[in-house]
Design an enzyme around this catalytic site. Sequence first.
Site, short mmCIF file in Angstrom:
data_model
loop_
_atom_site.label_atom_id
_atom_site.label_comp_id
_atom_site.label_asym_id
_atom_site.label_seq_id
_atom_site.Cartn_x
_atom_site.Cartn_y
_atom_site.Cartn_z
N VAL A 126 3.63 -5.90 -0.32
CA VAL A 126 4.29 -4.75 0.30
C VAL A 126 4.95 -5.12 1.62
CG1 VAL A 126 2.73 -3.08 -0.76
CG2 VAL A 126 2.15 -4.06 1.47
N GLU A 127 4.94 -6.38 1.97
CA GLU A 127 5.59 -6.80 3.20
C GLU A 127 6.74 -7.76 2.87
OE1 GLU A 127 3.04 -7.07 6.79
OE2 GLU A 127 1.38 -6.94 5.36
N MET A 128 6.53 -9.07 2.99
CA MET A 128 7.62 -10.01 2.77
C MET A 128 7.67 -10.52 1.33
SD MET A 128 7.30 -11.86 6.50
CE MET A 128 8.88 -12.69 6.54
#
Length: 353
Positions: A126-128
């Site tokens: 859900v980030e990078m």
Amino acid sequence: MNCKPKSLALVIVVTLLSNVQVNAQDLTVLPVVASKHGDTKEKVELGKKLYFDPRLSATGTVSCNSCHNLMEGGDDGRATSMGVDGLTGPRNAPTVWNSAFQASQFWDGRSATLEEQAKGPMVADVEMGMLGHDQVISRIKDIPGYISEFEAEFGKGDGVTIENAVDAIAAFERTLITPNSGLDRYLAGDKFAMSDGQVRGMDLFESSGCTECHFGPAMNGWRPGSDAEFTEFPRFVESPFVQQFDLAADLGRSSATGDDADEHHFKTPTLRNITLTAPYFHNGRVSSLAEAIQLMASTQLDVEFTSEEVADLTAFMEALEGEFPNLSLPRLPSRSGESVIHASVKARPSDQG
């Protein structure tokens, strides 16, 4: 060059005006330097480029700065951050400003150092959203300019490694300090640095028990060389705020340690620049500072402040906004005539917060 993390060497520069007494007992002037031995100008500049480079994400759209925006409060102003493909995680992005002055990273403290923390978001879905750190390094190696900079700083041959990448990012993050706030100047002896309302708020902050957790230079329970500590939150579960803002849903540190004794324990966040980092708390559900103050009074102290007391405490929080360093945006190296961003990749499980 030995690139393993070294012990934090703080240089504290404080000028005291003689014969001026202040009331604060548990608060400390913020250090102005947090660099380690080996944090060269070149390493810091490389770390800045990596920090701002969205190509370290699967889609080429998310950088460290996306969720920890240095042009504002070091967060992103969202309840929870948005990563690749519009995905959002479960926790609010903590500020990166003054993050060198804490004994652990993330809300649950699962990373002990800035270097270790920097690895997490790269491979969080859900980030990078990168599949693994080898993919991050492969992306960096696709850019000749980065290879040259890594080799100049870390040596030729195998200089481009994930350990060296996060070493550089952490070196840059150790420069992100905001000293000389109204509180700092007051603590250093300038009795005119804070208003009467701010001084009243500071006195109430101490006398009501807030400094049980929010003490020290970063007002997060950290002192040089101290171990990481975690606070039960919410403490008084019968507070109406617990249900209103769903404060008990997140198990906190126990999710990282697997220890039931760590349930609902979180790292104490810094209050430095707190006026710039709304919304508040681990789930980002509280939008105003005044309401956050009332919530903390109820859930942690089992008291209720008057509107005048909330106003004084809010004024005191305004005295915690420090001076931000002048930052220039870096020029990122590119591969001539060809993109390094290709098809999306499958990501690892969430590592946010």
